[in-house]
Design an enzyme around this catalytic site. Structure first.
Site, mmCIF file in Angstrom:
data_model
loop_
_atom_site.group_PDB
_atom_site.id
_atom_site.type_symbol
_atom_site.label_atom_id
_atom_site.label_comp_id
_atom_site.label_asym_id
_atom_site.label_seq_id
_atom_site.Cartn_x
_atom_site.Cartn_y
_atom_site.Cartn_z
ATOM 1 N N ARG A 33 -0.809 -1.315 -3.504
ATOM 2 C CA ARG A 33 0.718 -1.051 -2.565
ATOM 3 C C ARG A 33 1.740 -1.370 -3.677
ATOM 4 N NH1 ARG A 33 2.093 -5.027 2.247
ATOM 5 N NH2 ARG A 33 2.276 -6.544 0.506
ATOM 6 N N THR A 37 8.324 -0.695 -2.909
ATOM 7 C CA THR A 37 8.377 0.037 -1.524
ATOM 8 C C THR A 37 7.093 -0.333 -0.525
ATOM 9 O OG1 THR A 37 6.628 1.699 -2.588
ATOM 10 C CG2 THR A 37 9.128 1.906 -3.195
ATOM 11 N N ASP A 39 -2.172 -13.603 -1.522
ATOM 12 C CA ASP A 39 -2.724 -12.160 -2.196
ATOM 13 C C ASP A 39 -4.047 -12.089 -2.187
ATOM 14 O OD1 ASP A 39 -3.390 -10.351 -4.100
ATOM 15 O OD2 ASP A 39 -1.156 -9.719 -4.188
ATOM 16 N N ASP A 71 -5.835 -11.328 -5.724
ATOM 17 C CA ASP A 71 -5.632 -12.178 -6.670
ATOM 18 C C ASP A 71 -6.373 -13.600 -6.243
ATOM 19 O OD1 ASP A 71 -3.883 -10.901 -7.972
ATOM 20 O OD2 ASP A 71 -2.010 -11.704 -7.227
HETATM 21 C C1 PRP Z 1 -3.348 -5.690 -0.489
HETATM 22 C C2 PRP Z 1 -4.688 -5.587 0.560
HETATM 23 C C3 PRP Z 1 -4.666 -4.363 1.361
HETATM 24 C C4 PRP Z 1 -3.103 -3.989 1.226
HETATM 25 C C5 PRP Z 1 -2.531 -4.600 2.740
HETATM 26 O O1 PRP Z 1 -3.825 -4.772 -1.483
HETATM 27 O O2 PRP Z 1 -5.801 -5.762 0.107
HETATM 28 O O3 PRP Z 1 -5.249 -3.398 0.754
HETATM 29 O O4 PRP Z 1 -2.491 -4.956 0.539
HETATM 30 O O5 PRP Z 1 -1.188 -3.843 2.800
HETATM 31 P P1 PRP Z 1 -0.596 -2.918 3.859
HETATM 32 O O6 PRP Z 1 -1.012 -3.132 5.173
HETATM 33 O O7 PRP Z 1 1.013 -3.412 3.700
HETATM 34 O O8 PRP Z 1 -0.825 -1.550 3.142
HETATM 35 P P2 PRP Z 1 -3.168 -4.688 -2.816
HETATM 36 O O9 PRP Z 1 -2.202 -3.469 -2.798
HETATM 37 O O10 PRP Z 1 -2.270 -5.950 -3.057
HETATM 38 O O11 PRP Z 1 -4.197 -4.273 -4.069
HETATM 39 P P3 PRP Z 1 -5.451 -5.230 -4.676
HETATM 40 O O12 PRP Z 1 -6.502 -5.508 -3.544
HETATM 41 O O13 PRP Z 1 -5.771 -4.527 -5.479
HETATM 42 O O14 PRP Z 1 -4.977 -6.569 -4.895
HETATM 43 N N1 URA Z 2 -1.769 -8.062 0.777
HETATM 44 C C1 URA Z 2 -2.273 -9.211 0.625
HETATM 45 O O1 URA Z 2 -3.069 -9.582 -0.302
HETATM 46 N N2 URA Z 2 -1.742 -10.216 1.392
HETATM 47 C C2 URA Z 2 -0.622 -10.086 2.383
HETATM 48 O O2 URA Z 2 -0.260 -10.773 2.815
HETATM 49 C C3 URA Z 2 -0.226 -8.693 2.365
HETATM 50 C C4 URA Z 2 -0.775 -7.789 1.499
#
Ligand code: PRP
Ligand code: URA
Length: 209
Positions: free
Chosen positions: A104, A108, A200, A203
């Protein structure tokens, strides 16, 4: 219309509280997220069809039940979805695993797809997309798009924490899929994070940042 269900079994609620706590470290977070995924797999698979099979026990022949129908594919949205895969495979060890890479954009909040690797014959499979967080819903919507584009017909989305905004967006974009969450939280903050949420998820699972 597909269903939206909060799987609020006491064990799930208890374990979710453990990983929400900011003092829960990576090792414990990983282990408990896995345990929650196993408990959720039990509920999510509740409507799997069965068929009769004749077997022989030490006491003689009998007709009993076995799973029938579509084979399951677990599809983690990378990275954080990986934290739920083993938990589901504990209960459905014969499932195949497809991967969707997505991140994400922090400004944006739009999702970007960077990797898709699926088994064949998605038409005849039961897809379980897994991702701990359903926030704006953008990533989930794009993941379902990616599976439908490749022929998938039967899709369930399984997350730990959902925001009302994400549930609404996903149901509007894909009314046919079932959504399961361990909790429905209050709202998204201005940065697109779920409140109270768990921070997150990627993380916290992988010890980054
Ligand atoms: C996080 C989470 C989802 C997304 C949710 O991933 O694991 O995939 O955000 O957000 P949304 O519903 O607003 O799309 P992230 O993009 O942080 O990637 P990561 O898992 O690699 O940390
Ligand atoms: N992605 C995450 O990992 N945590 C949130 O709260 C939203 C998006």
């Amino acid at each position: 219309m597909g269903k939206f269900e909060v799987l609020d079994h006491p064990l799930i609620q208890h374990k979710l509280t453990i990983i929400r706590n900011k003092d829960c470290g990576t090792r414990e977070f990983r282990q408990v997220a896995d345990e929650i995924a196993t408990l959720m797999a039990y509920e999510v698979s509740r409507d799997m069809p069965l068929e009769d099979v004749e077997i022989e026990t030490p006491m003689g022949k009998t007709v009993q039940k076995q799973l029938a129908g579509k084979k399951v594919v677990v599809v983690p949205i990378l990275r954080a979805g990986l934290g739920m895969v083993d938990g589901i495979l504990n209960l459905i060890p014969a499932a195949k695993v497809g991967h969707i890479g997505m991140y994400r954009d922090e400004k944006t909040l739009q999702p970007h797809e960077y990797f898709v690797k699926m088994p064949g014959d998605l038409e005849n499979r039961e897809m379980f997309i897994v991702d701990p967080m359903l926030a704006t819903g953008g990533s989930a919507i794009m993941a379902v798009d990616a599976l439908k584009k490749r022929g998938a017909k039967s899709i369930k989305f399984v997350c730990l924490v959902a925001a009302p905004e994400g549930v609404k967006a996903l149901r509007e974009a894909h009314p046919d899929i079932d959504i399961f969450a361990a909790a429905l939280d209050d709202h998204l903050n201005g940065d697109g994070y779920i409140v109270p949420g768990l921070g997150d998820a990627g993380d916290r699972l992988f010890g980054t940042k």
